[in-house]
Structures are given as structure tokens and as C-alpha cells.
Design a protein around this motif. Structure first.
Motif, mmCIF file in Angstrom:
data_model
loop_
_atom_site.group_PDB
_atom_site.id
_atom_site.type_symbol
_atom_site.label_atom_id
_atom_site.label_comp_id
_atom_site.label_asym_id
_atom_site.label_seq_id
_atom_site.Cartn_x
_atom_site.Cartn_y
_atom_site.Cartn_z
ATOM 1 N N PRO A 247 -14.915 4.415 -2.859
ATOM 2 C CA PRO A 247 -16.211 4.566 -3.519
ATOM 3 C C PRO A 247 -17.076 5.667 -2.923
ATOM 4 O O PRO A 247 -18.024 6.117 -3.571
ATOM 5 N N THR A 248 -16.763 6.121 -1.706
ATOM 6 C CA THR A 248 -17.535 7.191 -1.067
ATOM 7 C C THR A 248 -16.850 8.549 -1.187
ATOM 8 O O THR A 248 -17.238 9.496 -0.506
ATOM 9 N N CYS A 249 -15.852 8.676 -2.056
ATOM 10 C CA CYS A 249 -15.078 9.917 -2.169
ATOM 11 C C CYS A 249 -15.982 11.115 -2.444
ATOM 12 O O CYS A 249 -16.828 11.085 -3.342
ATOM 13 N N PRO B 291 -9.531 -2.862 2.038
ATOM 14 C CA PRO B 291 -9.707 -3.186 0.612
ATOM 15 C C PRO B 291 -11.015 -2.661 0.036
ATOM 16 O O PRO B 291 -11.035 -2.084 -1.059
ATOM 17 N N SER B 292 -12.124 -2.825 0.751
ATOM 18 C CA SER B 292 -13.405 -2.351 0.221
ATOM 19 C C SER B 292 -13.565 -0.844 0.393
ATOM 20 O O SER B 292 -14.139 -0.169 -0.469
ATOM 21 N N LEU B 293 -13.054 -0.286 1.488
ATOM 22 C CA LEU B 293 -13.198 1.149 1.732
ATOM 23 C C LEU B 293 -12.363 1.989 0.773
ATOM 24 O O LEU B 293 -12.678 3.155 0.535
ATOM 25 N N THR B 294 -11.289 1.411 0.226
ATOM 26 C CA THR B 294 -10.405 2.163 -0.673
ATOM 27 C C THR B 294 -10.530 1.727 -2.126
ATOM 28 O O THR B 294 -9.667 2.037 -2.942
ATOM 29 N N GLY B 295 -11.590 1.011 -2.458
ATOM 30 C CA GLY B 295 -11.776 0.584 -3.836
ATOM 31 C C GLY B 295 -10.723 -0.389 -4.313
ATOM 32 O O GLY B 295 -10.387 -0.420 -5.504
ATOM 33 N N GLY B 296 -10.190 -1.199 -3.397
ATOM 34 C CA GLY B 296 -9.184 -2.187 -3.754
ATOM 35 C C GLY B 296 -7.777 -1.642 -3.863
ATOM 36 O O GLY B 296 -6.854 -2.367 -4.253
ATOM 37 N N ALA B 297 -7.571 -0.370 -3.495
ATOM 38 C CA ALA B 297 -6.248 0.243 -3.644
ATOM 39 C C ALA B 297 -5.277 -0.168 -2.545
ATOM 40 O O ALA B 297 -4.060 -0.079 -2.725
ATOM 41 N N ALA C 133 -2.495 -1.517 4.820
ATOM 42 C CA ALA C 133 -3.070 -0.521 5.725
ATOM 43 C C ALA C 133 -2.461 -0.635 7.111
ATOM 44 O O ALA C 133 -2.106 0.372 7.743
ATOM 45 N N ARG C 134 -2.318 -1.858 7.588
ATOM 46 C CA ARG C 134 -1.748 -2.072 8.920
ATOM 47 C C ARG C 134 -0.304 -1.564 8.974
ATOM 48 O O ARG C 134 0.108 -0.909 9.929
ATOM 49 N N ARG C 135 0.455 -1.860 7.927
ATOM 50 C CA ARG C 135 1.861 -1.461 7.888
ATOM 51 C C ARG C 135 1.997 0.067 7.853
ATOM 52 O O ARG C 135 2.769 0.653 8.617
ATOM 53 N N SER C 136 1.248 0.727 6.979
ATOM 54 C CA SER C 136 1.375 2.179 6.832
ATOM 55 C C SER C 136 0.866 2.920 8.061
ATOM 56 O O SER C 136 1.525 3.831 8.577
ATOM 57 N N ALA D 227 -2.509 8.700 5.025
ATOM 58 C CA ALA D 227 -1.400 8.039 5.728
ATOM 59 C C ALA D 227 -0.893 6.778 5.046
ATOM 60 O O ALA D 227 -0.151 6.008 5.655
ATOM 61 N N MET D 228 -1.233 6.570 3.791
ATOM 62 C CA MET D 228 -0.752 5.379 3.103
ATOM 63 C C MET D 228 0.638 5.565 2.502
ATOM 64 O O MET D 228 1.194 4.630 1.915
ATOM 65 N N LEU D 229 1.209 6.767 2.652
ATOM 66 C CA LEU D 229 2.588 7.027 2.226
ATOM 67 C C LEU D 229 3.365 7.554 3.436
ATOM 68 O O LEU D 229 3.716 8.731 3.519
#
Length: 273
Positions: free
Chosen positions: A89-91, A188-194, A200-203, A158-160
């Protein structure tokens, strides 16, 4: 899953989930006119049929000829790729990230001509977005840029991690600037639920492991968006591998509804997504 299409021989398995067949359906291999021997095309799971030169280069949407702050210690140009796998949401570059067709296309030939004429005045190229690792065919684009002889830094969320690992192993990027959004539980909130907390922890854990093995190839930073507190920042610093420091940048709300990837927009330094 990420695959590297190779002409006439099996793909070297770089990481778990990397394809082990010569070509995935629709991959743009050297036999179809791409770069000889290796086409450096990365195909995301479910998107292999869409990977071809036209689709890859359609993501090229902007160029800043000179930046003295995007790559610490290096005068560089900045290449903008459209599209993103998050919805923060802050993009700061929302139109580029979510509606790249609204931004002018930068022709491949124009980028190639620019790099040919300016390479001796630069010491690197920063590739940002959007999210570069989410672009099917990112390896093809970086291979073209690397032909200029300039080092490449990729800004990434870093999500991929498969793509980050493959680009690093292939030598198509010399450095990654990783945007750590905040504590895992706030993703979840920082990425708009993406992204979920577990995702996040795994990636990030995989990228942190890469950074431990190749510390010279990684930088970490966080944008101080209003949601983050001092306690959150302490948590983020504690997430990083030993020996790394966290760079921070102030959050500046866009002056327009959507920031543009050009000099007229007075883009704030760094990938504000």
C-alpha cells in the motif's frame, strides 16, 4: 519452479525446483534464435508459455541515465522493469508495478544504444522496478545488459528466491539490494496481502543463506513506512545474517497518485516498493 532453457543439452540444476529438461513448453531457446548455447531465460511456474523475447522486453519501461545514490560507490544508470508480485500500500512506483502499460515502453534498441555510448562513463547498471525477479525472461534482459561489460545490481523484494539464486549462479547479477519490508509477522499488511508470514520467512531465509555464502553480493535495506516502529526496526536488524548492517531510507509519499519512472518525476533514490 524456475527453468533455464539450454539449447541442445540438459539444464544444470542450480537449486531445488529448477527444471532438468532442455526446454519447458514455450521457453525461448537458442534454437529459436536467442543467445547461442544458453538463452538465459527464466520461466516462472505457470508462465512458461508466455516467455518469449517480445513478452520479456515489454517490461522495459524506464531509464535514468545517471544515478550517484542507487548503487553505493558506483555511478550507474537505472533501468526500470514493470510488473510486481506484491501489492504494497505504500508503493512509490505503483503505476509501474501494477499497471505498466500506462508507462511508455522503452525500446530494447534504445537501451542497447545508450549502454554502447555511455558504458565507459558508468561503473554499473541498477535494475529495479516493480520487481525485476518477477519478470519472465529476466535472465535474457540481464544477459543483454551484461554485454555492455558493466556490473549489474538487482533491486528485489526477495520473494522469488529461486530466481535470485539462479541469477547469482549464472553470474548475471553481481549484487542484490534486498528490500526487507519489516518483521515477518507484518508482511501480510505491508505487502497488501500478497505474502503470508510463513511465506516471507521461507523466502527471506533462503536469501539470507545465499548472503551468508556470498556476503559481497548482498545489501539489505528497509523503507521507514509509517507502520514500522523502532521496535520493529530492531526486530528487522535481528533477522539479518551475522555481519550485515541494515540501511534505512525515509518514506516519502508520492507527490502524484502514481510515481513515474523518469527524471521528471524526481524519483526518490532506491526502490520504494
Amino acid at each position: 519452479m524456475v527453468c533455464l532453457a539450454v539449447s541442445g543439452r540438459p539444464v544444470q540444476k542450480l537449486t531445488e525446483g529448477v527444471a532438468s529438461k532442455p526446454e519447458a513448453p514455450g521457453c525461448f531457446g537458442a534454437a529459436k534464435g536467442a543467445v547461442p548455447v544458453r538463452c538465459h531465460t527464466f520461466c516462472h511456474q505457470g508462465a512458461a508459455r508466455d516467455v518469449n523475447p517480445e513478452n520479456a522486453w515489454r517490461h522495459l519501461r524506464g531509464l535514468t541515465p545517471l544515478s550517484l545514490c542507487d548503487w553505493p560507490g558506483r555511478p550507474c544508470c537505472v533501468v526500470f522493469l514493470g510488473g510486481c508480485n506484491l501489492r504494497c500500500p505504500t508503493c512509490h512506483n505503483a503505476s509501474l508495478a501494477w499497471d505498466m502499460e500506462s508507462e511508455p515502453l522503452l525500446p530494447q534498441a534504445r537501451l542497447k544504444a545508450f549502454l554502447s555510448s555511455r558504458a565507459r562513463w558508468l561503473s554499473g547498471v541498477t535494475v529495479t522496478g516493480g520487481e525485476p525477479t518477477a519478470v519472465p525472461g529476466i535472465g535474457m534482459i540481464l544477459h543483454e545488459i551484461a554485454a555492455s561489460g558493466l556490473a549489474i545490481k538487482v533491486d528485489t523484494n526477495a520473494m522469488l528466491p529461486d530466481v535470485v539464486e539462479a541469477l547469482l549462479a549464472e553470474g548475471l547479477a553481481q549484487q542484490f539490494s534486498v528490500d526487507v519490508k519489516g518483521p515477518f509477522d507484518q508482511y501480510p499488511s505491508l505487502t497488501g496481502g500478497a505474502v503470508t508470514e510463513a511465506g516471507a520467512r521461507r523466502s527471506l531465509s533462503r536469501v539470507f543463506a545465499l548472503a551468508e555464502a556470498r556476503p559481497e553480493a548482498f545489501l539489505f535495506r528497509t523503507t521507514l513506512v509509517p507502520q514500522l516502529s523502532e521496535t520493529d526496526m530492531t526486530t528487522v536488524r535481528g533477522m539479518l545474517p551475522a555481519g550485515f548492517t541494515l540501511a534505512t531510507q525515509d518514506y516519502k509519499p508520492p507527490r502524484r497518485p502514481h510515481a513515474l519512472a523518469d527524471s521528471e518525476a524526481r524519483r526518490t533514490a532506491g526502490n520504494m516498493v
